[in-house]
Write a protein that holds these residues in place. Sequence first.
Motif, PDB file in Angstrom:
ATOM      1  N   VAL A 218      -3.599   4.423   1.491  1.00  0.00           N
ATOM      2  CA  VAL A 218      -3.215   4.430   0.087  1.00  0.00           C
ATOM      3  C   VAL A 218      -3.202   2.992  -0.407  1.00  0.00           C
ATOM      4  CG1 VAL A 218      -0.754   4.364   0.710  1.00  0.00           C
ATOM      5  CG2 VAL A 218      -1.438   5.198  -1.552  1.00  0.00           C
ATOM      6  N   SER A 219      -3.616   2.793  -1.659  1.00  0.00           N
ATOM      7  CA  SER A 219      -3.605   1.440  -2.217  1.00  0.00           C
ATOM      8  C   SER A 219      -2.174   1.015  -2.506  1.00  0.00           C
ATOM      9  CB  SER A 219      -4.433   1.390  -3.506  1.00  0.00           C
ATOM     10  OG  SER A 219      -3.798   2.127  -4.534  1.00  0.00           O
ATOM     11  N   VAL A 220      -1.932  -0.282  -2.496  1.00  0.00           N
ATOM     12  CA  VAL A 220      -0.606  -0.800  -2.813  1.00  0.00           C
ATOM     13  C   VAL A 220      -0.226  -0.398  -4.237  1.00  0.00           C
ATOM     14  CG1 VAL A 220       0.730  -2.914  -3.205  1.00  0.00           C
ATOM     15  CG2 VAL A 220      -0.708  -2.701  -1.172  1.00  0.00           C
ATOM     16  N   ASP A 260      -6.212  -4.536  -0.061  1.00  0.00           N
ATOM     17  CA  ASP A 260      -4.897  -4.164  -0.594  1.00  0.00           C
ATOM     18  C   ASP A 260      -4.584  -2.687  -0.320  1.00  0.00           C
ATOM     19  OD1 ASP A 260      -2.707  -5.473  -1.664  1.00  0.00           O
ATOM     20  OD2 ASP A 260      -3.109  -4.826  -3.711  1.00  0.00           O
ATOM     21  N   ILE A 261      -4.918  -2.265   0.898  1.00  0.00           N
ATOM     22  CA  ILE A 261      -4.722  -0.887   1.330  1.00  0.00           C
ATOM     23  C   ILE A 261      -3.654  -0.852   2.419  1.00  0.00           C
ATOM     24  CG2 ILE A 261      -5.800   1.125   2.434  1.00  0.00           C
ATOM     25  CD1 ILE A 261      -6.755   0.650  -0.401  1.00  0.00           C
ATOM     26  N   ILE A 262      -2.810   0.166   2.363  1.00  0.00           N
ATOM     27  CA  ILE A 262      -1.806   0.389   3.397  1.00  0.00           C
ATOM     28  C   ILE A 262      -2.225   1.620   4.207  1.00  0.00           C
ATOM     29  CG2 ILE A 262       0.608   0.949   3.864  1.00  0.00           C
ATOM     30  CD1 ILE A 262       0.149  -1.879   2.778  1.00  0.00           C
ATOM     31  N   ALA A 263      -2.219   1.467   5.533  1.00  0.00           N
ATOM     32  CA  ALA A 263      -2.529   2.577   6.435  1.00  0.00           C
ATOM     33  C   ALA A 263      -1.236   3.069   7.076  1.00  0.00           C
ATOM     34  CB  ALA A 263      -3.510   2.132   7.516  1.00  0.00           C
ATOM     35  N   VAL A 264      -1.041   4.362   7.054  1.00  0.00           N
ATOM     36  CA  VAL A 264       0.165   4.978   7.616  1.00  0.00           C
ATOM     37  C   VAL A 264      -0.260   5.905   8.751  1.00  0.00           C
ATOM     38  CG1 VAL A 264       2.220   6.351   7.136  1.00  0.00           C
ATOM     39  CG2 VAL A 264       1.230   4.906   5.336  1.00  0.00           C
ATOM     40  N   ARG A 265       0.331   5.698   9.911  1.00  0.00           N
ATOM     41  CA  ARG A 265      -0.010   6.508  11.079  1.00  0.00           C
ATOM     42  C   ARG A 265       1.263   7.064  11.724  1.00  0.00           C
ATOM     43  NH1 ARG A 265      -3.473   2.133  11.067  1.00  0.00           N
ATOM     44  NH2 ARG A 265      -5.707   2.649  11.206  1.00  0.00           N
ATOM     45  N   PRO A 266       1.204   8.301  12.217  1.00  0.00           N
ATOM     46  CA  PRO A 266       2.377   8.845  12.916  1.00  0.00           C
ATOM     47  C   PRO A 266       2.540   8.197  14.278  1.00  0.00           C
ATOM     48  CG  PRO A 266       0.561  10.402  12.998  1.00  0.00           C
ATOM     49  CD  PRO A 266       0.101   9.270  12.116  1.00  0.00           C
ATOM     50  N   LEU A 267       3.772   7.988  14.677  1.00  0.00           N
ATOM     51  CA  LEU A 267       4.069   7.457  16.005  1.00  0.00           C
ATOM     52  C   LEU A 267       4.097   8.593  17.018  1.00  0.00           C
ATOM     53  CD1 LEU A 267       7.015   5.059  15.094  1.00  0.00           C
ATOM     54  CD2 LEU A 267       4.672   4.389  15.633  1.00  0.00           C
ATOM     55  N   GLN A 268       3.612   8.310  18.188  1.00  0.00           N
ATOM     56  CA  GLN A 268       3.700   9.277  19.278  1.00  0.00           C
ATOM     57  C   GLN A 268       4.967   8.982  20.049  1.00  0.00           C
ATOM     58  OE1 GLN A 268       1.568  11.814  19.509  1.00  0.00           O
ATOM     59  NE2 GLN A 268       0.542  10.964  17.703  1.00  0.00           N
TER      60      GLN A 268
END
Length: 331
Positions: A218-220, A260-268
Amino acid sequence: MTGRAISAGAAGQGDFFVCDFFAAVPKHDLAAMEHPLFSLSTRPDRRILNYTHNDTEITITPSVKGRATIFDADILIFCISQLMAAINAGKKTSRHLTLTAHDLLMATGRETSGDGYKRLRDAFERLAGTRITTNIATGDQETTTGFGLIESWQIVRRTRAGRMVSVRVTLSDWLYRAVLAKSVLTLSRAYFSLRKPLERRLYELARKHCGRQPVWRVSVETLCKKSGSASPRRVFRAMLREIIAGDRLPEYQFTEDPGDIIAVRPLQVVEPAAAPGPQLAPETLEEARRLAPGADVYALEAAWRAVWDSSGRPALRAPDRAFLGWVRRQT
């Protein structure tokens, strides 16, 4: 113990649902997680917010006490969690709820001091005073409607010092329809330990948009808009970088990508094995039978263990005495 509906008698509001599910799984309304309904400000926020995203339009009008905050939303999360626990157990529910203030404070990780009860009362007032006009669909209905986040609330019982004990809450029909349609998501219990409003909001957005997929980008600019932050983008970006560096959000990791993009990832996350619970002597259960004649002492023990577990599994020097003290408070 399980939630149940009781007659409201002369109140004329139908049945009240009693919030007495211990350690109910925290759940939140999808629309509230998707859209910035709650203020991130720690000061009274009296601005009228007009928000448009895709086909959704929202106008949020605060009362003189200010707009409901993201911490005030804990009350709604508690109510939604209790209702969903009842629905999943096949129990009757109602949008008219009665709850114990202490249970709400404990379930949401709040202080049970005098200040804690005062802040809870202020939260009820902001929730009831904040008005929303929107076309967000709940269930299968999409209508433009105006409503309060809660329709009403009432202190039913107080201590001698005036502290609230029992509270009645009527949810908006809009929110109750969302619960009946199961338009909710489960939250990490660690959500309540997040003390920065923006941390809570970022977790909500990650839970809603990333879920269990490998990555959500998602963009900032979009993230700032969806968060409801009133800060300029450069200030928001700086706060975001501080949160990313702190890496305290449960279940998800935020990183910066080019552009200017944020990457979100689930934690294992591998949950550690739970430590064994407190052991009670047989004589303690016998004493519990004497204190609560006719009650199922094993059900009482299970309920007490659930409360102990939901409060963070604190070390108990005298578990027998703690259990019997809890039983006395229930009778």
